[in-house]
Motif scaffolding. Structure first.
Motif, PDB file in Angstrom:
ATOM      1  N   SER A  18     -13.817  27.657 -58.902  1.00 54.87           N
ATOM      2  CA  SER A  18     -13.799  28.596 -57.779  1.00 54.87           C
ATOM      3  C   SER A  18     -13.681  27.832 -56.467  1.00 54.87           C
ATOM      4  O   SER A  18     -14.274  26.765 -56.321  1.00 54.87           O
ATOM      5  N   PRO A  19     -12.930  28.374 -55.481  1.00 52.65           N
ATOM      6  CA  PRO A  19     -12.815  27.698 -54.188  1.00 52.65           C
ATOM      7  C   PRO A  19     -13.927  28.073 -53.211  1.00 52.65           C
ATOM      8  O   PRO A  19     -14.030  27.490 -52.140  1.00 52.65           O
ATOM      9  N   LEU A  20     -14.731  29.060 -53.570  1.00 54.66           N
ATOM     10  CA  LEU A  20     -15.721  29.595 -52.629  1.00 54.66           C
ATOM     11  C   LEU A  20     -17.067  28.911 -52.830  1.00 54.66           C
ATOM     12  O   LEU A  20     -17.842  29.277 -53.715  1.00 54.66           O
ATOM     13  N   ILE A  21     -17.334  27.903 -51.993  1.00 52.05           N
ATOM     14  CA  ILE A  21     -18.539  27.091 -52.161  1.00 52.05           C
ATOM     15  C   ILE A  21     -19.804  27.933 -52.048  1.00 52.05           C
ATOM     16  O   ILE A  21     -20.721  27.825 -52.859  1.00 52.05           O
ATOM     17  N   ALA A  22     -19.842  28.811 -51.043  1.00 49.96           N
ATOM     18  CA  ALA A  22     -21.043  29.645 -50.839  1.00 49.96           C
ATOM     19  C   ALA A  22     -21.292  30.543 -52.046  1.00 49.96           C
ATOM     20  O   ALA A  22     -22.431  30.738 -52.462  1.00 49.96           O
ATOM     21  N   LEU A  23     -20.187  31.081 -52.618  1.00 51.79           N
ATOM     22  CA  LEU A  23     -20.330  31.959 -53.782  1.00 51.79           C
ATOM     23  C   LEU A  23     -20.792  31.168 -55.003  1.00 51.79           C
ATOM     24  O   LEU A  23     -21.618  31.637 -55.786  1.00 51.79           O
ATOM     25  N   MET A  24     -20.276  29.942 -55.151  1.00 44.18           N
ATOM     26  CA  MET A  24     -20.716  29.090 -56.265  1.00 44.18           C
ATOM     27  C   MET A  24     -22.213  28.835 -56.177  1.00 44.18           C
ATOM     28  O   MET A  24     -22.947  28.981 -57.159  1.00 44.18           O
ATOM     29  N   LYS A  25     -22.653  28.445 -54.985  1.00 40.38           N
ATOM     30  CA  LYS A  25     -24.085  28.159 -54.789  1.00 40.38           C
ATOM     31  C   LYS A  25     -24.926  29.401 -55.092  1.00 40.38           C
ATOM     32  O   LYS A  25     -25.980  29.317 -55.729  1.00 40.38           O
ATOM     33  N   ASP A  26     -24.434  30.555 -54.632  1.00 36.34           N
ATOM     34  CA  ASP A  26     -25.136  31.824 -54.823  1.00 36.34           C
ATOM     35  C   ASP A  26     -25.263  32.142 -56.313  1.00 36.34           C
ATOM     36  O   ASP A  26     -26.329  32.508 -56.800  1.00 36.34           O
ATOM     37  N   GLN A  27     -24.146  31.984 -57.045  1.00 34.67           N
ATOM     38  CA  GLN A  27     -24.165  32.296 -58.477  1.00 34.67           C
ATOM     39  C   GLN A  27     -25.041  31.320 -59.251  1.00 34.67           C
ATOM     40  O   GLN A  27     -25.762  31.719 -60.172  1.00 34.67           O
ATOM     41  N   VAL A  28     -24.990  30.042 -58.873  1.00 36.66           N
ATOM     42  CA  VAL A  28     -25.835  29.043 -59.553  1.00 36.66           C
ATOM     43  C   VAL A  28     -27.315  29.370 -59.329  1.00 36.66           C
ATOM     44  O   VAL A  28     -28.119  29.341 -60.271  1.00 36.66           O
TER      45      VAL A  28
END
Length: 630
Positions: free
Chosen positions: A63-73
């Protein structure tokens, strides 16, 4: 093996899947390559997280969306699920440790930015992981016709060579037919099962209104619908300005944009989420991961950059299934402003080259060096130093980010450095007198042993984590120590951080990506034309127009958009309108807005009748814009 519904109930506490989540999961479990087009809010993450939990091994999520990755993790970790993210800005040694954890630590999810696939050694490490599923989120980024094309996504297809039997799941919330076809080709999906959830939202009334006084019409809309609302604007300054104007009109309003600190973002969002504020005025930085079911109205005060963004932002209304409104307010000058904001500020190759070389100079990066170096960055200061236009420079940096040359993290940050200015024995004495502060101070001294000798940069989040305290507590203590002359502290505000992902090669770097720049500039121009066509078309149902853009053939008019309502309105004879206006003006002089309000007649009908009465010289208009009988 557990069944999908059991996993959903156990970890996500839902009792049923949304259509077509379960069918997508079954396709993945059967080992099929799968393409999923699901509008925003449809629950795309469940489609890979549930099968990822059911199968042995690790689900790789790109995924290119760093904030979304952090949120999902964080969400997965809060459920007791082991997940990890390799985002930009992590040092190579730390990446090796994280990948070791994946290999030997029984992790279930590994989130990766596509730029990481540019590194051959990371690809080699991935080959040794027990990967069971490869999920490609924001898959439209693989297509040159997509609204956020990233060449790094083209590397994903290489994973097919290493994992020929592992299913690929491509997910996107917005793809035209041309983009969909391109995704399948570029990712080399093998006879993919395709799932497309219709973009049609029968409960959303898409409205386009032309008005000279947007604030007045916004006031009327929000008074009529006092439920939670989002107002999208085109820049940060408008956020606070419009929020203040709404407050002065008696609404509870707050605002949100990318320039706020994480603490302020959270504070502003909670005011709106808990409905202490009816309205949140925001740039398009707001919305990712927001799932508030009872949003009644989404208003765009400025033209959006493209219909993909508009559909996603408008789609935050009415998720509870009740009737909701997506309103776009425009006036004749909007086209000029939109071109100035979106088209005239697109960087060409020469400007891009200048911005990149100056950026390297700004951070004193020598030719052939700079890879993995990270810096705090203030866009305004950078533009002032080199006399660059801000918006054009920002677009150039965003393009470099999408190409993977740099990572531009638009998180407001406060870079803090400090030095103790009292002897170490005095610090020990202070700790004995203030035992509550001891754990934070010991953490700083152990983590940064040179803090007595020189100004030392501190990672506040690391200190907080190691001392098991909050960042607020750490900052509060540092302020206290500064006041007591125990430390000397320097805090510099940055509105972003920049990580260099490649060595500096100036023109060679830019020459490699310039063909993409040209294609993206052309695409952005076409996309803005599509927005204007949507606004100006007065002969077609607005919902039909949107569906057609995304390749859907909607047979019937929606019946609730601005076009349909106008069609269904009983027309009032011009003579009747004129008579009502004359009767009203017999009482006193009025402006056009008051005439419309008092007669309760359609605005267009009132304006037409006023023009006719002026031509016939039945009425006149005074310098103060009041209409009067002659």
């Amino acid at each position: 093996m557990s069944k999908p519904l059991e996993i959903l109930k156990q970890y996500w506490k839902h009792t049923a899947f949304r259509e077509p989540q379960e069918a997508i999961i079954q396709s993945v479990l059967a080992g099929n390559d799968t393409f999923t087009l699901m509008p925003t809010g449809g629950g795309k993450s469940i489609c890979f997280q549930v099968p990822g939990m059911m199968m042995e091994g690790i689900c790789l999520v790109i995924s290119p969306l760093i904030a979304l990755m952090k949120d999902q993790v964080q969400n997965l970790q809060s459920k007791g699920i082991k997940a990890i993210a390799l985002t930009g800005g992590i040092h190579q040694d730390d990446i090796i440790d994280l990948l070791d954890n994946c290999q030997y630590g029984n992790y279930k999810f590994l989130y990766l930015s596509p730029e990481r696939l540019q590194s051959d050694w990371i690809l080699e490490r991935l080959k040794n992981l027990p990967i069971n599923l490869i999920a490609i989120d924001e898959a439209h980024c693989v297509s040159q016709w997509g609204h956020d094309f990233r060449p790094a996504y083209l590397k994903i297809a290489q994973l097919k060579e290493y994992f020929p039997k592992v299913p690929f799941l491509a997910l996107t919330a917005s793809a035209t037919p041309r983009v969909k076809e391109d995704i399948v080709t570029q990712l080399q999906l093998n006879n993919p099962q395709t799932f497309s959830k219709s973009f049609y939202r029968e409960n959303i009334a898409y409205m386009v209104f032309e008005t000279e006084d947007k604030l007045h019409l916004l006031q009327q809309i929000l008074q009529k619908n006092p439920q939670p609302s989002i107002v999208y604007v085109g820049n940060r300054k408008s956020c606070s300005d419009i929020a203040k104007q709404l407050e002065s009109l008696g609404f509870t309003a707050t605002f949100y944009h990318g320039g706020l600190s994480a603490k302020d973002k959270e504070k502003q969002m909670q005011l709106w989420m808990t409905e202490k504020a009816q309205v949140i005025v925001a740039t398009n930085a707001f919305g990712m991961g927001i799932d508030k079911a009872n949003v009644k109205t989404v208003v765009h005060l400025h033209l959006p950059q493209n219909l993909e963004n508009y559909y996603q932002e408008a789609g935050r209304a009415g998720r509870n299934g009740e009737k909701a409104f997506a309103v776009l307010l425009q006036n004749p000058s909007d086209m000029i402003h939109a071109e100035a904001q979106f088209i005239n500020v697109l960087p060409d190759k020469a400007f891009l080259n200048t911005v990149f070389s100056k950026l390297c100079n700004y951070f004193q990066i020598a030719y052939g060096e700079g890879i993995d170096e990270q810096f705090g960055f203030n866009l305004h200061q950078y533009c002032t130093k080199y006399n660059f236009p801000t918006l054009k420079t920002y677009n150039a940096l965003q393009f470099l980010d999408r190409q993977g040359i740099i990572t531009l993290s638009q998180e407001f940050s406060e870079k803090i450095s400090l030095q103790f200015i009292i002897p170490s024995k005095e610090v020990i004495r202070y700790m004995s007198l203030h035992p509550n502060d001891e754990v934070i101070l010991l953490t700083i001294l152990r983590t940064y042993p040179g803090v007595y000798e020189m100004q030392t940069a501190l990672n506040i989040s690391l200190v907080a984590k190691k001392s098991n305290r909050t960042e607020t507590e750490v900052l509060s203590l540092l302020e206290n120590l500064k006041e007591k002359n125990i430390i000397e502290m320097i805090a510099k505000n940055n509105d972003a951080t920049i990580t260099f992902n490649e060595v500096r090669e100036d023109e060679r770097t830019i020459n490699r990506v310039s063909k993409y720049l040209e294609a993206q500039n052309k695409l952005k121009t076409e996309q803005l034309k599509a927005v204007l066509a949507y606004c100006e078309d007065q002969k077609t149902c607005k919902s039909k127009l949107l569906m057609a853009y995304f390749g859907e053939d909607q047979k019937k008019d929606c019946g609730i958009c601005s076009y349909c309502i106008h069609q269904n309105k009983k027309t009032v004879a011009p003579e009747t309108v004129a008579e009502k206006i004359v009767d009203l003006l017999k009482l006193q002089d009025f402006n056009s807005r008051d005439i419309q309000k008092l007669t309760k007649l359609p605005k267009d009908d009132v304006i037409f009748a006023l023009q006719k009465l002026l031509e016939e010289e039945t009425i006149s208009i005074k310098p103060n814009n009041l209409y009067s009988l002659k």
